[in-house]
Design an enzyme around this catalytic site. Structure first.
Site, PDB file in Angstrom:
ATOM      1  N   ASN A  81      -0.616  11.567   9.085  1.00  0.00           N
ATOM      2  CA  ASN A  81      -1.835  11.046   9.689  1.00  0.00           C
ATOM      3  C   ASN A  81      -2.807  12.114  10.132  1.00  0.00           C
ATOM      4  O   ASN A  81      -3.901  11.801  10.593  1.00  0.00           O
ATOM      5  CB  ASN A  81      -1.482  10.135  10.861  1.00  0.00           C
ATOM      6  CG  ASN A  81      -0.925   8.845  10.350  1.00  0.00           C
ATOM      7  OD1 ASN A  81      -1.568   8.160   9.566  1.00  0.00           O
ATOM      8  ND2 ASN A  81       0.304   8.530  10.738  1.00  0.00           N
TER       9      ASN A  81
ATOM     10  N   GLU B 126       5.354   4.167   9.156  1.00  0.00           N
ATOM     11  CA  GLU B 126       5.018   5.439   8.533  1.00  0.00           C
ATOM     12  C   GLU B 126       5.840   6.588   9.090  1.00  0.00           C
ATOM     13  O   GLU B 126       5.868   6.832  10.294  1.00  0.00           O
ATOM     14  CB  GLU B 126       3.548   5.724   8.757  1.00  0.00           C
ATOM     15  CG  GLU B 126       2.999   6.663   7.740  1.00  0.00           C
ATOM     16  CD  GLU B 126       1.505   6.593   7.779  1.00  0.00           C
ATOM     17  OE1 GLU B 126       0.882   7.077   6.841  1.00  0.00           O
ATOM     18  OE2 GLU B 126       0.987   6.048   8.757  1.00  0.00           O
TER      19      GLU B 126
ATOM     20  N   THR C 189       0.883  -1.167   0.000  1.00  0.00           N
ATOM     21  CA  THR C 189       0.000   0.000   0.000  1.00  0.00           C
ATOM     22  C   THR C 189       0.924   1.220   0.000  1.00  0.00           C
ATOM     23  O   THR C 189       1.413   1.613  -1.042  1.00  0.00           O
ATOM     24  CB  THR C 189      -0.975  -0.006   1.190  1.00  0.00           C
ATOM     25  OG1 THR C 189      -0.249  -0.164   2.392  1.00  0.00           O
ATOM     26  CG2 THR C 189      -1.980  -1.126   1.041  1.00  0.00           C
TER      27      THR C 189
ATOM     28  N   LYS D  89       3.499  -6.833   3.665  1.00  0.00           N
ATOM     29  CA  LYS D  89       3.266  -5.391   3.552  1.00  0.00           C
ATOM     30  C   LYS D  89       3.098  -4.821   4.962  1.00  0.00           C
ATOM     31  O   LYS D  89       2.787  -5.516   5.910  1.00  0.00           O
ATOM     32  CB  LYS D  89       2.029  -5.069   2.737  1.00  0.00           C
ATOM     33  CG  LYS D  89       0.722  -5.240   3.513  1.00  0.00           C
ATOM     34  CD  LYS D  89      -0.382  -4.360   2.999  1.00  0.00           C
ATOM     35  CE  LYS D  89      -0.142  -2.919   3.330  1.00  0.00           C
ATOM     36  NZ  LYS D  89      -0.485  -2.541   4.728  1.00  0.00           N
TER      37      LYS D  89
ATOM     38  N   THR E  93     -10.685  11.640   5.058  1.00  0.00           N
ATOM     39  CA  THR E  93     -11.932  10.878   5.018  1.00  0.00           C
ATOM     40  C   THR E  93     -12.773  11.248   3.796  1.00  0.00           C
ATOM     41  O   THR E  93     -12.927  12.425   3.516  1.00  0.00           O
ATOM     42  CB  THR E  93     -12.746  11.127   6.296  1.00  0.00           C
ATOM     43  OG1 THR E  93     -11.953  10.765   7.405  1.00  0.00           O
ATOM     44  CG2 THR E  93     -14.010  10.302   6.294  1.00  0.00           C
TER      45      THR E  93
ATOM     46  N   THR F  61      -2.255  -1.697   8.475  1.00  0.00           N
ATOM     47  CA  THR F  61      -2.446  -3.136   8.350  1.00  0.00           C
ATOM     48  C   THR F  61      -1.143  -3.863   8.061  1.00  0.00           C
ATOM     49  O   THR F  61      -0.317  -3.408   7.283  1.00  0.00           O
ATOM     50  CB  THR F  61      -3.458  -3.434   7.240  1.00  0.00           C
ATOM     51  OG1 THR F  61      -4.739  -3.049   7.696  1.00  0.00           O
ATOM     52  CG2 THR F  61      -3.468  -4.918   6.886  1.00  0.00           C
TER      53      THR F  61
END
Lengths: 453, 453
Positions: B448, B300, B172, B203, B453, B214
């Site tokens: 983040n 991240e 991703t 990943k 959204t 994830t």
């Protein structure tokens, strides 16, 4: 969705003023422990003999010297070997040096602080409770601390200004002084109604280089109450407030809450389980909650307070677990900072919720067996029953297929407020709870990644 | 202090190459699930009948549709009702859409993915394992997924390039493809030595807007091993590696690890408790550890990998608790980013360490009773016995009064490396463990907190 904050109707009104209850003197002075030269030594003294005292301490395995000495002193004045309650004539606080990870030398230093205070005030050193916050691994500068104690002792005031000065001296990197007060009416022996004051001062959870985010709070009241009863009121109050406070998830070596009751207001002693105990407990909790919210809002680098209100949980332990998980999530905290009504992160954080430790659950009022059974277990959540609101905007309803369409621009606008309220109704039972946190900002990282050791 | 990484000598050598074990085909293609147009559908197919399969899934209460379907399919092919092991003929992965919090419609979508794969490959849909990662609360674009599955099925390769393509399609926001491989020698029925390959792709734990971090991993081997034996090798390996991986403390709705064993290399079946099982378990753990380290390093916004090595704990459960607490601490992560040899934060984080859940402790090999007794309990630490080294520099020795004087400039220079090793010797017993994390950076917060959204 209209989710009502737990016990909102029953909560006494709290004002953010320094109001010194009867039976205490307080003060603060600059002793030069802080490099900034700002006030760093605080004293609170019970003027009518030892006050009933109760405490909640950090669970961190590296409890600092002041924590260990306070525990020992309380244990020496009661039959509670855990040091949870007893009697105390004074609280001394030093800011700028945590006296943590300083070994036997640090223990001796803290004991010397006690002797210095005892000598100044003419009281027994086992009747002194200790607070320290600041740099870890550094020794207390005893000469400066001694001079500071003498200075404060010379200007103790039985006035609100004295408590304000003590609150000021408690600060480390706090951007504002944290004070809260409320009052209740309790009956005297003759049936007259007596006004009881419950006031608190606090620091944290801002950080001082290179220490951790220490939380210190002192609550004073002129109610008359036995130490053990006071402890039984403090512990559930702390479980619902300070234990639900998260700035960055780390527990400090020095975290401490003291409650002292002078008993001089003239009200009848508060008996365990009485209506007066319920009133006093609610007042202590209201002050604790307000201080915790001030501490969360002033988290390092924080720009907003995040309150998570959980209803409909199987029980309160589950509700508090979910609320704490939501306000502790780095992803939720980042989204809050970005004004992003990101229900996916909230649901995900809730899905990770784990109930508190056995000790906290017992403190909250569960029996030992109940606490053992419920401790550190995943909270029960059914995605098909969950409802989520962000800043008053319903965004998710598991009973209606999940994601709701909502006005994102309006939600973003609502998230610009100084407090972000995230509401979760688990749809499973009557359990309620709150969590208090703050947004995660670039400033947090920058402050904490600067070279400081 | 010379602290040796646990089991460092026994650990098989791992290379970061995509090496496809015998008995599998793999491939990946771009189906347009990702807006970027990068590869997003991966298939791995067992070419000699169903492979033995074992799995570890997220404990998150909001387990996504692919997790629930994979559990159900494994349960349908074994007597393990928990869906931990069974048989599988294929693994299908979609990146860009997590199919989480999508309710009954999402369940139906994921089942349809299974039917699409089953039709393409001519296999039973209960023999298909599912992975999805990406946006939460969005429906899978079934038309595109179907076209992607057809495209991948048309270009499946029994070659390393096929596994590399699958690894690519798993990504991703990962900045690099994550692959690892090792090999061991196992005996054939005739006593000949057979080379067994164990390879993994992964990943995470990078994040894709607006989902959570994830973690997906698939390990393949051509060893012959029964599903239940494979599960018993996977679970302790995962407990020592992936369960010790922390990027930001949040567990995703979709986290999944699959291990598939084709059995076609020609070695004799690996029996439970045999020397071969120990070898295969060590190989799986070595691949898992390397993938977990790649995942931590690519967290991240991360700029460095943080490895915490704990020795001298009362037991391994305590050691892992302390290691995980250290790499999970926002304060330690910030200090690492700032190249600050801040042992106070490390000690404080260690003091907060709490052992894993009962499920993880059981997976790690403790009996149910042992796991119950040790679960979620504070790790035993004695500040007077603790020793800490940062990047090879001893900084704290509780037996010598605590803080050590050390060359701070040299320590800072050592902390500039791509991997920061923090070593703690608790001085209490033989327990060892590792934790894997990354620094906390401004970039994490910025990424983040962007409105997504």
């Amino acid at each position: 969705m209209a989710i009502t904050s737990p016990a909102a109707t029953a909560r006494p009104t709290v004002e953010r003023r320094a109001v010194l209850p009867a039976g205490f003197q307080a003060g603060g002075a600059a002793a030069g422990i802080k490099a900034s030269g700002r006030p760093d030594v605080a004293l609170i003294v019970a003027t009518s003999g030892p006050a009933a005292a109760a405490a909640v301490f950090t669970p961190n395995a590296f409890a600092a010297a002041p924590v260990r000495l306070s525990r020992a002193n309380l244990a020496a004045t009661s039959d509670n070997s855990r040091g949870g309650f007893g009697f105390a004539s004074a609280v001394v606080s030093t800011s700028g040096c945590a006296n943590a990870a300083t070994g036997a030398a640090g223990e001796a230093d803290q004991a010397e602080v006690g002797r210095l205070v005892a000598r100044q005030l003419g009281i027994d050193e086992t009747r002194i409770l200790h607070l320290s916050t600041g740099i870890i691994g550094s020794r207390l500068p005893l000469d400066r601390v001694g001079a500071g104690i003498a200075a404060v002792a010379g200007q103790l005031a039985a006035e609100d200004a004295g408590l304000a000065a003590a609150a000021e001296a408690l600060r480390t990197t706090d951007s504002v002084v944290k004070v809260a007060t409320t009052s209740i009416e309790l009956p005297a022996d003759d049936g007259q109604s007596i006004t009881i004051t419950v006031s608190g001062i606090a620091k944290g959870v801002g950080m001082i280089h290179p220490s951790m985010a220490t939380m210190l709070s002192v609550v004073l009241t002129d109610a008359s109450v036995a130490p053990e009863v006071l402890w039984d009121l403090l512990r559930p109050a702390a479980a619902r407030t300070w234990d639900q406070l998260s700035v960055d998830g780390d527990t400090s070596t020095n975290d401490t809450v003291f409650v002292l009751a002078s008993g001089v207001a003239g009200a009848a002693p508060v008996a365990a389980g009485s209506g007066g105990a319920a009133l006093l407990g609610a007042a202590i909790e209201a002050v604790a909650r307000d201080l915790a919210r001030q501490q969360a809002a002033d988290g390092e680098g924080a720009t907003i307070l995040i309150t998570c209100v959980v209803t409909g949980a199987v029980d309160d332990a589950d509700a508090r677990a979910v609320a704490r998980a939501v306000v502790s999530s780095s992803l939720v905290k980042s989204a809050a900072h970005g004004k992003d009504p990101n229900w996916g992160r909230i649901a995900g954080a809730a899905g990770n919720a784990v109930t508190a430790s056995q000790a906290v659950l017992e403190a909250a009022g569960l029996s030992r067996d109940e606490a053992s059974a419920r401790a550190s277990s995943p909270a029960t959540i059914d995605p098909d029953r969950l409802r989520i609101s962000i800043a008053g905007h319903p965004v998710f309803d598991g009973g209606k297929g999940g994601p709701l369409s909502f006005d994102r621009a309006a939600a973003r606008a609502s998230m610009e407020a100084a407090e972000l309220v995230i509401e979760l109704d688990l749809g499973l039972g009557d359990g309620t709870g709150e969590g208090f946190g703050c947004d995660l900002t670039e400033a947090y990282v920058i402050e904490n990644s600067e070279y400081t050791t």
